[in-house]
Design a protein around this motif. Structure first.
Motif, PDB file in Angstrom:
ATOM      1  N   ASP A 278       1.013  -1.287  -0.038  1.00 54.52           N
ATOM      2  CA  ASP A 278       0.062   0.150   0.063  1.00 54.52           C
ATOM      3  C   ASP A 278       0.605   1.327   0.022  1.00 54.52           C
ATOM      4  OD1 ASP A 278      -2.116   1.572   0.081  1.00 54.52           O
ATOM      5  OD2 ASP A 278      -2.582   1.321   2.397  1.00 54.52           O
ATOM      6  N   ASP A 279       1.760   1.451  -1.073  1.00 55.50           N
ATOM      7  CA  ASP A 279       2.444   2.631  -1.265  1.00 55.50           C
ATOM      8  C   ASP A 279       2.930   2.839  -2.739  1.00 55.50           C
ATOM      9  OD1 ASP A 279       4.624   4.519  -1.304  1.00 55.50           O
ATOM     10  OD2 ASP A 279       4.997   4.060   0.682  1.00 55.50           O
ATOM     11  N   VAL A 280       1.967   3.689  -3.463  1.00 52.39           N
ATOM     12  CA  VAL A 280       2.057   3.667  -4.662  1.00 52.39           C
ATOM     13  C   VAL A 280       3.395   4.289  -5.191  1.00 52.39           C
ATOM     14  CG1 VAL A 280       1.293   5.017  -6.881  1.00 52.39           C
ATOM     15  CG2 VAL A 280      -0.204   4.409  -5.017  1.00 52.39           C
ATOM     16  N   ASP A 281       4.057   5.255  -4.313  1.00 52.77           N
ATOM     17  CA  ASP A 281       5.542   5.716  -4.962  1.00 52.77           C
ATOM     18  C   ASP A 281       6.560   4.533  -4.576  1.00 52.77           C
ATOM     19  OD1 ASP A 281       4.172   8.205  -5.307  1.00 52.77           O
ATOM     20  OD2 ASP A 281       4.615   8.937  -3.389  1.00 52.77           O
ATOM     21  N   LEU A 282       6.530   4.051  -3.734  1.00 50.77           N
ATOM     22  CA  LEU A 282       7.418   2.801  -3.592  1.00 50.77           C
ATOM     23  C   LEU A 282       7.452   1.612  -4.493  1.00 50.77           C
ATOM     24  CD1 LEU A 282       9.896   1.665  -2.011  1.00 50.77           C
ATOM     25  CD2 LEU A 282       8.049   0.768  -0.265  1.00 50.77           C
ATOM     26  N   VAL A 283       6.258   1.402  -4.976  1.00 46.77           N
ATOM     27  CA  VAL A 283       5.793   0.181  -5.644  1.00 46.77           C
ATOM     28  C   VAL A 283       6.360   0.532  -6.956  1.00 46.77           C
ATOM     29  CG1 VAL A 283       4.023  -0.797  -6.908  1.00 46.77           C
ATOM     30  CG2 VAL A 283       3.868  -0.829  -4.357  1.00 46.77           C
ATOM     31  N   GLY A 284       6.202   2.094  -7.487  1.00 45.27           N
ATOM     32  CA  GLY A 284       6.705   2.369  -8.734  1.00 45.27           C
ATOM     33  C   GLY A 284       8.028   2.406  -8.831  1.00 45.27           C
ATOM     34  N   LEU A 285       8.719   2.773  -7.666  1.00 45.80           N
ATOM     35  CA  LEU A 285      10.249   2.527  -7.755  1.00 45.80           C
ATOM     36  C   LEU A 285      10.725   1.091  -7.871  1.00 45.80           C
ATOM     37  CD1 LEU A 285      12.896   4.113  -7.661  1.00 45.80           C
ATOM     38  CD2 LEU A 285      12.638   4.422  -5.157  1.00 45.80           C
ATOM     39  N   LEU A 286      10.160   0.210  -6.901  1.00 44.14           N
ATOM     40  CA  LEU A 286      10.595  -0.952  -7.199  1.00 44.14           C
ATOM     41  C   LEU A 286      10.524  -1.359  -8.348  1.00 44.14           C
ATOM     42  CD1 LEU A 286       9.183  -2.064  -3.402  1.00 44.14           C
ATOM     43  CD2 LEU A 286      11.653  -1.632  -4.266  1.00 44.14           C
ATOM     44  N   ARG A 287       9.349  -1.556  -8.925  1.00 45.89           N
ATOM     45  CA  ARG A 287       8.898  -1.854 -10.563  1.00 45.89           C
ATOM     46  C   ARG A 287      10.211  -1.356 -11.285  1.00 45.89           C
ATOM     47  NH1 ARG A 287       4.271  -4.548 -11.185  1.00 45.89           N
ATOM     48  NH2 ARG A 287       4.376  -3.829 -13.519  1.00 45.89           N
ATOM     49  N   ARG A 288      10.503  -0.094 -11.307  1.00 44.46           N
ATOM     50  CA  ARG A 288      11.436   0.541 -12.200  1.00 44.46           C
ATOM     51  C   ARG A 288      13.000  -0.220 -11.839  1.00 44.46           C
ATOM     52  NH1 ARG A 288       8.889   5.320 -11.090  1.00 44.46           N
ATOM     53  NH2 ARG A 288      10.310   5.959  -9.693  1.00 44.46           N
ATOM     54  N   MET A 289      12.945  -0.748 -10.410  1.00 40.37           N
ATOM     55  CA  MET A 289      14.433  -1.274 -10.364  1.00 40.37           C
ATOM     56  C   MET A 289      14.232  -2.885 -10.736  1.00 40.37           C
ATOM     57  SD  MET A 289      14.767   0.209  -6.530  1.00 40.37           S
ATOM     58  CE  MET A 289      16.114  -0.916  -6.083  1.00 40.37           C
ATOM     59  N   GLY A 290      13.032  -3.322 -11.311  1.00 40.90           N
ATOM     60  CA  GLY A 290      12.826  -4.628 -11.515  1.00 40.90           C
ATOM     61  C   GLY A 290      12.624  -5.761 -10.726  1.00 40.90           C
ATOM     62  N   LEU A 291      12.126  -5.151  -9.529  1.00 41.10           N
ATOM     63  CA  LEU A 291      11.610  -6.048  -8.344  1.00 41.10           C
ATOM     64  C   LEU A 291      10.098  -6.045  -8.456  1.00 41.10           C
ATOM     65  CD1 LEU A 291      13.513  -4.320  -5.511  1.00 41.10           C
ATOM     66  CD2 LEU A 291      13.958  -6.454  -6.832  1.00 41.10           C
ATOM     67  N   LEU A 292       9.664  -7.209  -8.961  1.00 41.67           N
ATOM     68  CA  LEU A 292       8.139  -7.227  -9.597  1.00 41.67           C
ATOM     69  C   LEU A 292       7.358  -8.039  -8.691  1.00 41.67           C
ATOM     70  CD1 LEU A 292       8.412  -7.907 -13.182  1.00 41.67           C
ATOM     71  CD2 LEU A 292       8.247  -5.695 -12.197  1.00 41.67           C
ATOM     72  N   THR A 293       7.897  -8.629  -7.644  1.00 38.39           N
ATOM     73  CA  THR A 293       7.219  -9.407  -6.837  1.00 38.39           C
ATOM     74  C   THR A 293       7.638  -9.424  -5.284  1.00 38.39           C
ATOM     75  OG1 THR A 293       8.540 -11.522  -6.699  1.00 38.39           O
ATOM     76  CG2 THR A 293       6.973 -11.530  -8.336  1.00 38.39           C
ATOM     77  N   LEU A 294       6.711  -9.702  -4.206  1.00 38.30           N
ATOM     78  CA  LEU A 294       7.062  -9.608  -2.746  1.00 38.30           C
ATOM     79  C   LEU A 294       8.474 -10.442  -2.565  1.00 38.30           C
ATOM     80  CD1 LEU A 294       3.940  -9.797  -1.187  1.00 38.30           C
ATOM     81  CD2 LEU A 294       4.992  -7.605  -1.650  1.00 38.30           C
ATOM     82  N   GLY A 295       8.622 -11.529  -3.131  1.00 39.50           N
ATOM     83  CA  GLY A 295       9.811 -12.164  -3.022  1.00 39.50           C
ATOM     84  C   GLY A 295      11.195 -11.507  -3.379  1.00 39.50           C
ATOM     85  N   ASP A 296      10.968 -10.823  -4.671  1.00 41.82           N
ATOM     86  CA  ASP A 296      12.148 -10.112  -5.165  1.00 41.82           C
ATOM     87  C   ASP A 296      12.556  -9.085  -3.972  1.00 41.82           C
ATOM     88  OD1 ASP A 296      12.226 -11.491  -7.359  1.00 41.82           O
ATOM     89  OD2 ASP A 296      11.096 -10.012  -8.509  1.00 41.82           O
ATOM     90  N   PHE A 297      11.564  -8.246  -3.577  1.00 45.54           N
ATOM     91  CA  PHE A 297      11.755  -7.338  -2.615  1.00 45.54           C
ATOM     92  C   PHE A 297      12.180  -7.747  -1.026  1.00 45.54           C
ATOM     93  CE2 PHE A 297       9.691  -4.039   0.433  1.00 45.54           C
ATOM     94  CZ  PHE A 297      10.557  -3.104   0.254  1.00 45.54           C
ATOM     95  N   ALA A 298      11.576  -8.892  -0.665  1.00 51.34           N
ATOM     96  CA  ALA A 298      12.026  -9.703   0.465  1.00 51.34           C
ATOM     97  C   ALA A 298      13.662 -10.060   0.519  1.00 51.34           C
ATOM     98  CB  ALA A 298      11.005 -10.780   0.814  1.00 51.34           C
ATOM     99  N   SER A 299      14.207 -10.542  -0.765  1.00 55.41           N
ATOM    100  CA  SER A 299      15.566 -10.811  -0.866  1.00 55.41           C
ATOM    101  C   SER A 299      16.591  -9.845  -0.595  1.00 55.41           C
ATOM    102  CB  SER A 299      15.860 -11.422  -2.118  1.00 55.41           C
ATOM    103  OG  SER A 299      15.558 -10.670  -3.192  1.00 55.41           O
ATOM    104  N   LEU A 300      16.173  -8.635  -0.535  1.00 56.89           N
ATOM    105  CA  LEU A 300      17.251  -7.531  -0.420  1.00 56.89           C
ATOM    106  C   LEU A 300      17.524  -7.486   1.134  1.00 56.89           C
ATOM    107  CD1 LEU A 300      15.368  -4.709  -2.280  1.00 56.89           C
ATOM    108  CD2 LEU A 300      17.268  -6.204  -3.252  1.00 56.89           C
ATOM    109  N   PRO A 301      18.827  -6.888   1.375  1.00 57.02           N
ATOM    110  CA  PRO A 301      19.171  -7.013   2.691  1.00 57.02           C
ATOM    111  C   PRO A 301      18.533  -5.988   3.383  1.00 57.02           C
ATOM    112  CG  PRO A 301      21.072  -7.147   1.308  1.00 57.02           C
ATOM    113  CD  PRO A 301      19.894  -6.959   0.404  1.00 57.02           C
ATOM    114  N   ALA A 302      17.960  -6.310   4.874  1.00 57.19           N
ATOM    115  CA  ALA A 302      17.349  -5.467   5.460  1.00 57.19           C
ATOM    116  C   ALA A 302      17.745  -3.969   5.773  1.00 57.19           C
ATOM    117  CB  ALA A 302      16.750  -5.988   6.721  1.00 57.19           C
ATOM    118  N   ALA A 303      19.031  -4.226   6.031  1.00 57.34           N
ATOM    119  CA  ALA A 303      19.967  -2.734   6.435  1.00 57.34           C
ATOM    120  C   ALA A 303      19.902  -1.868   5.308  1.00 57.34           C
ATOM    121  CB  ALA A 303      21.507  -3.174   6.761  1.00 57.34           C
ATOM    122  N   ASP A 304      20.235  -2.458   3.882  1.00 60.24           N
ATOM    123  CA  ASP A 304      20.254  -1.499   2.687  1.00 60.24           C
ATOM    124  C   ASP A 304      18.704  -1.192   2.493  1.00 60.24           C
ATOM    125  OD1 ASP A 304      22.873  -2.253   2.398  1.00 60.24           O
ATOM    126  OD2 ASP A 304      22.385  -3.861   0.801  1.00 60.24           O
TER     127      ASP A 304
END
Length: 501
Positions: A171-197
């Protein structure tokens, strides 16, 4: 603690109470906010403009969105769920969460089925349930469940369930748009990023969404406080026929009713009293109090209600006290230096009322109107008067102060004449036909000279209704003995309405 989310799709359409088979849509700012399954079958979709939706479905029933009506309608659903599992947490109209009552119903899917069956009885035909370790995963499961079914995510399997969901569920339009431009299309892709980063790049809110995508939703649901039930019921076994034994039996119930309210810092100013006789409702009446109800006041009201001729024709089974209006106790407490109503006077008047009847003792207040009889408002002692006419409205033709002290129940026949004994009247233009010289305030009373007079105050009421139209003029007349009267002349006839004492 496992979490269950219940979702009623298209809730704005359900809230407007349109039959499920009817194609319907709810509009917000000219666009479709929600539509029924029948409308979707005709090609109507969310986000369409009104014209496009009607072109797809000419028979489409349209309603404007009313968020308050959605919330009021969902309150019935929340109450029904609380009867099965207390501690419901409303998320928004059409969506709520509870802790899974699995042990009581034999399992998580079984509990969801019982709750769905109860909501179907209320007319909510499509209820979907999702069960997971956290609120976010449970909501996503509910949105992917089949109609009238549930989707249970195994314990510890939230991360696996969320991995393949599209990133758009965050539920965040701006963040979702940024993640899609980064090539992160699923929640699993986003979850694989390091938490600190993620925290460094996206801040605290981004870190929270990252934990949700990983299935680490540790935030407990915020349950709403179940409103206390103040209704008090006296069950009579065996049923009683006489009023006094019923009133005597009610004393403990009335005391508990008042004490329970006081324990929550409340007092009851309007109570609904229902009486069952022979297994069915025999009489129901709403009572109001100028201050607040005590135990004795409640017993008196029950006694009066049962004493009305024809109110009870069978033995009384039960008496219910239902508070309809409660107010903070502090608003009705006596001030530090006194000045509150004298309770002894109240009790004395109430005792007289219990002897002569509820309607026999009245209090008098003022309401809007032109004449003194219209302005007088009578109400039984102990009830708040409800004015039929507002005092603040302009009343052309009304009398200037002071108002007469004595208003006769029925106007008394009078007479006003001039110097030569001719009757005095008022012309169609509101002019007096002569100088009032003598008057008689009532039939059979002595004639006396007029010391002074004022008027006329003409009144032309309901001129549009021939049957109810009335054209009168009022005068203030003072005799040489100091007596003063309010008189009216109508159609050449004089009447005395009131007396100035």
């Amino acid at each position: 603690m496992r979490t269950m989310v219940l979702w009623a799709p298209d809730w704005p359409v359900v809230a407007v109470d349109v039959p499920a088979s009817t194609p319907a849509a709810v509009l917000d700012k000219g666009q479709v906010l929600a539509c029924s399954q029948a409308a979707r079958a005709e090609g109507v979709r969310r986000g369409m403009r009104r014209r496009d939706a009607q072109s797809r479905c000419p028979d489409l029933v349209l309603r404007e969105h009313n968020p308050d009506a959605d919330a009021r309608a969902f309150e019935t659903v929340l109450t029904a769920i609380e009867e099965l599992s207390p501690g419901v947490a409303p998320l928004r109209p059409g969506l709520c969460a509870i802790s899974v009552p699995s042990r009581f119903y034999g399992g998580e899917a079984e509990a969801a089925a019982v709750i769905a069956e109860r909501l179907v009885e209320l007319g909510v035909w499509d209820v979907r349930a999702g069960v997971a370790d956290g609120l976010f995963a449970a909501e996503q499961a509910a949105r992917r469940a089949l109609a009238q079914d549930s989707l249970v995510v195994p314990e510890g399997g939230s991360a696996q369930f969320l991995r393949d969901l599209p990133i758009d569920v965050l539920d965040d339009v701006d963040l979702v748009g940024l993640l899609r431009r980064m090539g992160l299309l699923t929640l699993g892709d986003f979850a694989s990023l390091p938490a600190a980063d993620v925290h460094t790049r996206f801040g605290t809110h981004g870190a929270l969404l990252h934990r949700l995508a990983r299935g680490q939703d540790a935030q407990p649901i915020s349950r709403r406080q179940v409103p206390p039930e103040f209704e008090a019921t006296l069950v009579l076994e065996p049923p009683l026929e006489l009023v006094e034994p019923i009133a005597f039996s009610l004393r403990t119930t009335a005391e508990a009713f008042v004490t329970d309210l006081a324990g929550h810092g409340l007092v009851c100013t309007t109570v609904l009293i229902e009486v069952d006789a022979d297994g069915s409702l025999a009489t129901s009446r709403r009572w109001m109090h100028p201050r607040w109800f005590g135990p004795t006041d409640l017993i008196d009201r029950v006694r009066w209600q049962l004493s009305v001729d024809g109110a009870i024709r069978a033995p009384v089974d039960a008496v219910r006290l239902i508070p309809e209006v409660t107010e903070p106790l502090g608003d009705h407490a006596d001030s530090l230096f006194g000045g509150g109503p004298d309770e002894r006077v109240e009790r004395g008047v109430a005792r007289v009322q219990s002897i002569v009847g509820h309607e026999a003792v009245v209090s008098v207040t003022v309401q809007g109107g032109r004449g003194p009889a219209q302005r007088r408002l009578l109400a039984p002692w102990g009830e708040r008067p409800v004015a039929a006419r507002s005092v603040g409205l302009p009343w052309p033709g009304s009398l200037p102060p002071p108002a007469p002290a004595t208003v006769y129940p029925e106007p008394q026949q009078a007479m006003v004449v001039g110097a030569e004994g001719q009757p005095i009247g008022v012309t169609g233009r509101g002019m007096v036909s002569g100088e009032p010289t003598r008057f008689r305030a009532a039939a059979g009373a002595d004639w006396q000279p007029v010391a002074s007079w004022a008027g006329p105050w003409p009144v032309d009421e309901q001129w549009w209704d021939e049957a109810a139209a009335r054209r009168i003029a009022r005068f203030q007349v003072v005799g040489v003995d100091g007596s003063a009267f309010l008189m009216i002349v109508e159609g050449g006839h004089w009447w005395t309405e009131a007396r100035y004492d």
